[in-house]
Design a protein around this motif. Structure first.
Motif, PDB file in Angstrom:
ATOM      1  N   LYS A  52      -0.765  -1.702  10.486  1.00  0.00           N
ATOM      2  CA  LYS A  52       0.007  -0.745  11.284  1.00  0.00           C
ATOM      3  C   LYS A  52       0.262   0.558  10.519  1.00  0.00           C
ATOM      4  O   LYS A  52       0.963   1.433  11.012  1.00  0.00           O
ATOM      5  N   GLY A  53      -0.283   0.662   9.295  1.00  0.00           N
ATOM      6  CA  GLY A  53      -0.151   1.904   8.547  1.00  0.00           C
ATOM      7  C   GLY A  53       1.074   1.992   7.669  1.00  0.00           C
ATOM      8  O   GLY A  53       1.388   3.067   7.153  1.00  0.00           O
ATOM      9  N   GLY A  54       1.781   0.870   7.470  1.00  0.00           N
ATOM     10  CA  GLY A  54       2.944   0.854   6.598  1.00  0.00           C
ATOM     11  C   GLY A  54       2.615   0.265   5.240  1.00  0.00           C
ATOM     12  O   GLY A  54       1.462  -0.064   4.941  1.00  0.00           O
ATOM     13  N   ILE A  55       3.634   0.109   4.404  1.00  0.00           N
ATOM     14  CA  ILE A  55       3.388  -0.417   3.063  1.00  0.00           C
ATOM     15  C   ILE A  55       2.883  -1.858   3.111  1.00  0.00           C
ATOM     16  O   ILE A  55       2.185  -2.312   2.203  1.00  0.00           O
ATOM     17  N   ASP A  56       3.233  -2.597   4.180  1.00  0.00           N
ATOM     18  CA  ASP A  56       2.763  -3.976   4.340  1.00  0.00           C
ATOM     19  C   ASP A  56       1.503  -4.028   5.196  1.00  0.00           C
ATOM     20  O   ASP A  56       1.244  -5.022   5.877  1.00  0.00           O
ATOM     21  N   VAL A  85       8.457   2.034  -3.335  1.00  0.00           N
ATOM     22  CA  VAL A  85       9.236   1.636  -2.162  1.00  0.00           C
ATOM     23  C   VAL A  85       9.703   0.198  -2.349  1.00  0.00           C
ATOM     24  O   VAL A  85       8.913  -0.679  -2.713  1.00  0.00           O
ATOM     25  N   TRP A  86      10.980  -0.018  -2.084  1.00  0.00           N
ATOM     26  CA  TRP A  86      11.518  -1.373  -2.032  1.00  0.00           C
ATOM     27  C   TRP A  86      12.033  -1.609  -0.618  1.00  0.00           C
ATOM     28  O   TRP A  86      12.963  -0.949  -0.169  1.00  0.00           O
ATOM     29  N   ARG A  87      11.401  -2.527   0.083  1.00  0.00           N
ATOM     30  CA  ARG A  87      11.855  -2.926   1.415  1.00  0.00           C
ATOM     31  C   ARG A  87      12.694  -4.191   1.239  1.00  0.00           C
ATOM     32  O   ARG A  87      12.168  -5.257   0.924  1.00  0.00           O
ATOM     33  N   ILE A  88      13.991  -4.081   1.449  1.00  0.00           N
ATOM     34  CA  ILE A  88      14.932  -5.133   1.052  1.00  0.00           C
ATOM     35  C   ILE A  88      14.928  -6.299   2.043  1.00  0.00           C
ATOM     36  O   ILE A  88      14.945  -6.108   3.257  1.00  0.00           O
ATOM     37  N   ASP A  89      14.905  -7.502   1.486  1.00  0.00           N
ATOM     38  CA  ASP A  89      15.030  -8.744   2.258  1.00  0.00           C
ATOM     39  C   ASP A  89      15.872  -9.692   1.411  1.00  0.00           C
ATOM     40  O   ASP A  89      15.354 -10.580   0.741  1.00  0.00           O
ATOM     41  N   GLN A  90      17.196  -9.507   1.447  1.00  0.00           N
ATOM     42  CA  GLN A  90      18.081 -10.216   0.527  1.00  0.00           C
ATOM     43  C   GLN A  90      17.968 -11.732   0.630  1.00  0.00           C
ATOM     44  O   GLN A  90      18.060 -12.433  -0.372  1.00  0.00           O
ATOM     45  N   ASN A  91      17.788 -12.253   1.834  1.00  0.00           N
ATOM     46  CA  ASN A  91      17.794 -13.701   2.035  1.00  0.00           C
ATOM     47  C   ASN A  91      16.399 -14.299   2.165  1.00  0.00           C
ATOM     48  O   ASN A  91      16.260 -15.461   2.553  1.00  0.00           O
ATOM     49  N   ALA A  92      15.377 -13.515   1.856  1.00  0.00           N
ATOM     50  CA  ALA A  92      13.990 -14.003   1.884  1.00  0.00           C
ATOM     51  C   ALA A  92      13.639 -14.655   3.217  1.00  0.00           C
ATOM     52  O   ALA A  92      13.046 -15.735   3.273  1.00  0.00           O
ATOM     53  N   LYS A  93      13.976 -13.984   4.305  1.00  0.00           N
ATOM     54  CA  LYS A  93      13.639 -14.504   5.632  1.00  0.00           C
ATOM     55  C   LYS A  93      12.172 -14.277   5.974  1.00  0.00           C
ATOM     56  O   LYS A  93      11.584 -14.992   6.775  1.00  0.00           O
ATOM     57  N   SER A 104       0.372  -9.290   2.561  1.00  0.00           N
ATOM     58  CA  SER A 104       1.549  -8.810   1.840  1.00  0.00           C
ATOM     59  C   SER A 104       2.820  -9.300   2.520  1.00  0.00           C
ATOM     60  O   SER A 104       2.806  -9.761   3.663  1.00  0.00           O
ATOM     61  N   ASP A 105       3.930  -9.195   1.797  1.00  0.00           N
ATOM     62  CA  ASP A 105       5.225  -9.603   2.331  1.00  0.00           C
ATOM     63  C   ASP A 105       5.698  -8.549   3.324  1.00  0.00           C
ATOM     64  O   ASP A 105       5.703  -7.356   3.012  1.00  0.00           O
ATOM     65  N   ASP A 132       0.839  -1.193   0.000  1.00  0.00           N
ATOM     66  CA  ASP A 132       0.000   0.000   0.000  1.00  0.00           C
ATOM     67  C   ASP A 132       0.878   1.249   0.000  1.00  0.00           C
ATOM     68  O   ASP A 132       1.964   1.248   0.590  1.00  0.00           O
ATOM     69  N   PRO A 133       0.425   2.338  -0.617  1.00  0.00           N
ATOM     70  CA  PRO A 133       1.212   3.582  -0.631  1.00  0.00           C
ATOM     71  C   PRO A 133       1.119   4.302   0.712  1.00  0.00           C
ATOM     72  O   PRO A 133       0.529   5.379   0.832  1.00  0.00           O
ATOM     73  N   LYS A 134       1.715   3.676   1.725  1.00  0.00           N
ATOM     74  CA  LYS A 134       1.666   4.217   3.081  1.00  0.00           C
ATOM     75  C   LYS A 134       3.086   4.424   3.607  1.00  0.00           C
ATOM     76  O   LYS A 134       4.042   4.431   2.833  1.00  0.00           O
ATOM     77  N   ASP A 135       3.224   4.572   4.897  1.00  0.00           N
ATOM     78  CA  ASP A 135       4.510   4.863   5.525  1.00  0.00           C
ATOM     79  C   ASP A 135       5.519   3.747   5.230  1.00  0.00           C
ATOM     80  O   ASP A 135       5.280   2.585   5.558  1.00  0.00           O
TER      81      ASP A 135
END
Length: 587
Positions: free
Chosen positions: A366-370, A412-420, A375-376, A355-358
């Motif tokens: 919680k009002g964030g993008i997830d 927005v890209w929230r990085i999770d390199q190792n897919a944890k 969502s991830d 979502d286009p949020k914080d």
């Protein structure tokens, strides 16, 4: 002697007692269906207890049975209705071709009423195989939810919905392994569904998910594309008393497995989703006649709402018409885009939207993008065109070589390199949201549809420590537009290959440039080997980015502002020749 006789009597008594226990246990096990109380998966309706005699009912007076009143485990009454005229006395169950099963879950003597479950099979073409399955799950209390779901078996594999036969509930989300769902989401298939009781709906020809379409263009029995079309109820309330549909699709998602890497133990691997919201389109001209739905009229007495058995048509966009209706007829106010950068999506629906949020708040609602519970938590990249200025077109950017949404104001890209951390209906109870995460923000400051402003927070403190502005660097942000409105699946896979090969080529150019400046790329040997489309896409990006940051660090330590500017121009324009050392020609 007396003592010996006494011991013999005691021994005989114990023996008889044990035989009685064993015999009683054996008898009980004989009566119960073998899988009624095990820890194994309940794949079928348990047969009636041994010795139970079903009741056969002639509903239309022709002298042949039309219904079987029987019993399943936990003394739950069931009723089989014969809708194809082949039932006979001695049968323990109806067929799964053109019959109907009603389960009196609350044991109130009403088989198709409040709290009950109905499964109805329909053989439309008379080939002896069901083509459609209707599942109706009525809530325990009036107007408290429920399900009305129609599954269409278009690839003729006889797989329909998944029922948990231990508790007689619809559980179409259950799966084995990573994403091998028991419900038929794989291959060329479709379903229509709404989370409400049929009696709360005026027009049963329409539905909420109307439909959910799955495509199998390579005919491997797996789904490479999925399109979800929603007819949002125009009248609704919290008590589910009204769920009235208007015949307008106003929300769409298109999910695509770009590199076609779904396979056994990785049945669903969608890479990106394109979403549409707005006025949408009227689909009431998309009429599909139904053959052979009508069962015995005399059986209507068993249903709290028999209208679905009287339907002669359903109204929905199908596999062939949906694409053009979305792009040609649809009127959209907003386009959403999400890319599964950490490649961990195993959902059957789509890569779930951000979502286009914080960008820094995290957690369900919680009002964030997830903010979306499905969502991830981290790992995906979301972009939003809030006024549909880009008309759902895409582009491959020069600054990272990746697919982006034309017209998006922000991303927005929230990085999770190792897919944890990963998405799914079970995300909430896993409670594995990251406490800190790296973030990349994208903006289109000149409002020309292309991102030209990028900010990085790599240490996870919510402060953007690096800001890159294309205008300040003299970089042209415009790229070739990609119109997917006429795309086939082959066009998507070709685009993915071109994107992946482009990223990999630039990564190898970065390796050579880094060597020229004395930076050893062998630290990243793992990323220097890639064979698949996904590996070239992912490893190529990170190899190039790490070498870019190493060169940035070198020039900062050297205090070389000119080289630092050239480096940024080279990386963000995708042209490493800008900073490549020129070899001197011999005279």
């Amino acid at each position: 002697m007396r003592k010996l006789n006494h011991l013999l009597k005691v021994g005989c008594a114990v023996f008889v007692f044990l035989i009685g226990i064993i015999g009683n246990s054996w008898g009980q096990n004989e009566k119960a269906y073998w899988n009624s109380h095990t820890q194994l998966i309940p794949m079928r309706l348990p047969s009636p207890p041994a010795g139970f005699k079903p009741e056969y009912i002639d509903l239309n007076g022709d002298g042949k049975p039309d219904a079987i009143k029987s019993m399943t485990h936990n003394n739950t009454p069931i009723l089989w209705l014969d809708d194809d005229g082949n039932m006979k006395e001695g049968d323990l169950e109806g067929d799964m071709v053109n019959d109907c099963l009603l389960i009196d879950r609350n044991k109130d003597g009403i088989y198709g009423g409040q709290g009950d479950l109905i499964i109805d099979w329909v053989d439309e073409d008379g080939d002896g195989k069901a083509d459609m399955q209707i599942v109706i799950e009525y809530p325990k209390e009036h107007n408290a939810g429920g399900h009305f779901m129609i599954v269409m078996d278009m690839d003729h594999d006889n797989i329909f919905n998944y029922i948990n036969w231990n508790n007689f509930t619809l559980q179409c989300w259950d799966f084995s392994g990573l994403s091998d769902f028991y419900q038929d989401y794989s291959g060329r298939t479709a379903f229509l569904k709404i989370h409400t009781a049929t009696y709360a709906m005026r027009d049963l020809r329409l539905n909420w998910e109307n439909p959910f379409l799955f495509y199998d263009p390579d005919n491997d029995g797996l789904s490479e594309m999925a399109i979800r079309l929603l007819d949002s109820p125009k009248v609704k309330d919290s008590n589910y008393e009204n769920r009235q549909l208007g015949g307008t699709i106003d929300w769409v998602s298109i999910a695509v497995d770009l590199d076609n890497d779904n396979t056994t133990n990785n049945e669903f691997d969608f890479d990106f989703t394109l979403g549409f919201q707005g006025e949408g389109f009227d689909y009431r001209d998309q009429v599909h006649p139904i053959k052979n739905m009508r069962g015995l009229p005399e059986a209507d007495q068993f249903f709290i709402d028999p209208r679905y058995r009287q339907l002669t048509e359903l109204v929905y966009p199908d596999h062939d018409s949906a694409w053009d209706l979305i792009f040609q007829r649809g009127k959209w106010d907003r386009i959403n885009f999400v890319y599964d950068e950490d490649d961990d999506c195993g959902r059957w629906e789509r890569v779930e939207f951000y979502d286009p949020k914080d960008p820094f708040k995290i957690g369900t609602r919680k009002g964030g993008i997830d903010n979306n519970s499905q969502s991830d938590a981290a790992g995906d990249r979301g972009e939003w065109d809030m006024d549909n200025s880009g008309k759902a077109r895409l582009y491959l950017s020069r600054f990272d070589g990746r697919l982006h949404l034309y017209g998006a104001e922000t991303g927005v890209w929230r990085i999770d390199q190792n897919a944890k951390y990963f998405q799914g209906f079970d995300r909430s109870w896993r409670n594995r949201d990251p406490q800190k995460f790296a973030t990349v923000l994208y903006s289109d400051l000149d409002n020309n549809g292309f991102f030209d402003h990028i900010e990085y927070d790599l240490d996870g403190d919510s402060i953007m420590e690096t800001v890159i502005d294309f205008k300040e660097l003299g970089i042209d942000d415009k790229c070739e537009l990609i119109d997917v409105s006429k795309f086939t699946y082959k066009d998507f896979t070709a685009m993915a290959k071109r994107m992946s090969e482009g990223i990999w080529k630039r990564a190898n150019q970065a390796v050579e440039v880094a060597r020229q400046y004395g930076i050893n790329p062998l630290w990243y040997a793992k990323w220097m080997q890639a064979s698949t489309i996904r590996e070239k896409y992912n490893r190529g990006y990170w190899l190039q980015f790490y070498l870019y940051k190493d060169m940035e660090n070198l020039f900062i330590r050297q205090g070389d502002a000119d080289k630092l500017r050239q480096l940024n121009q080279a990386y963000y324009s995708g042209d490493w020749s800008i900073i490549e050392k020129k070899t001197k020609r011999s005279s």
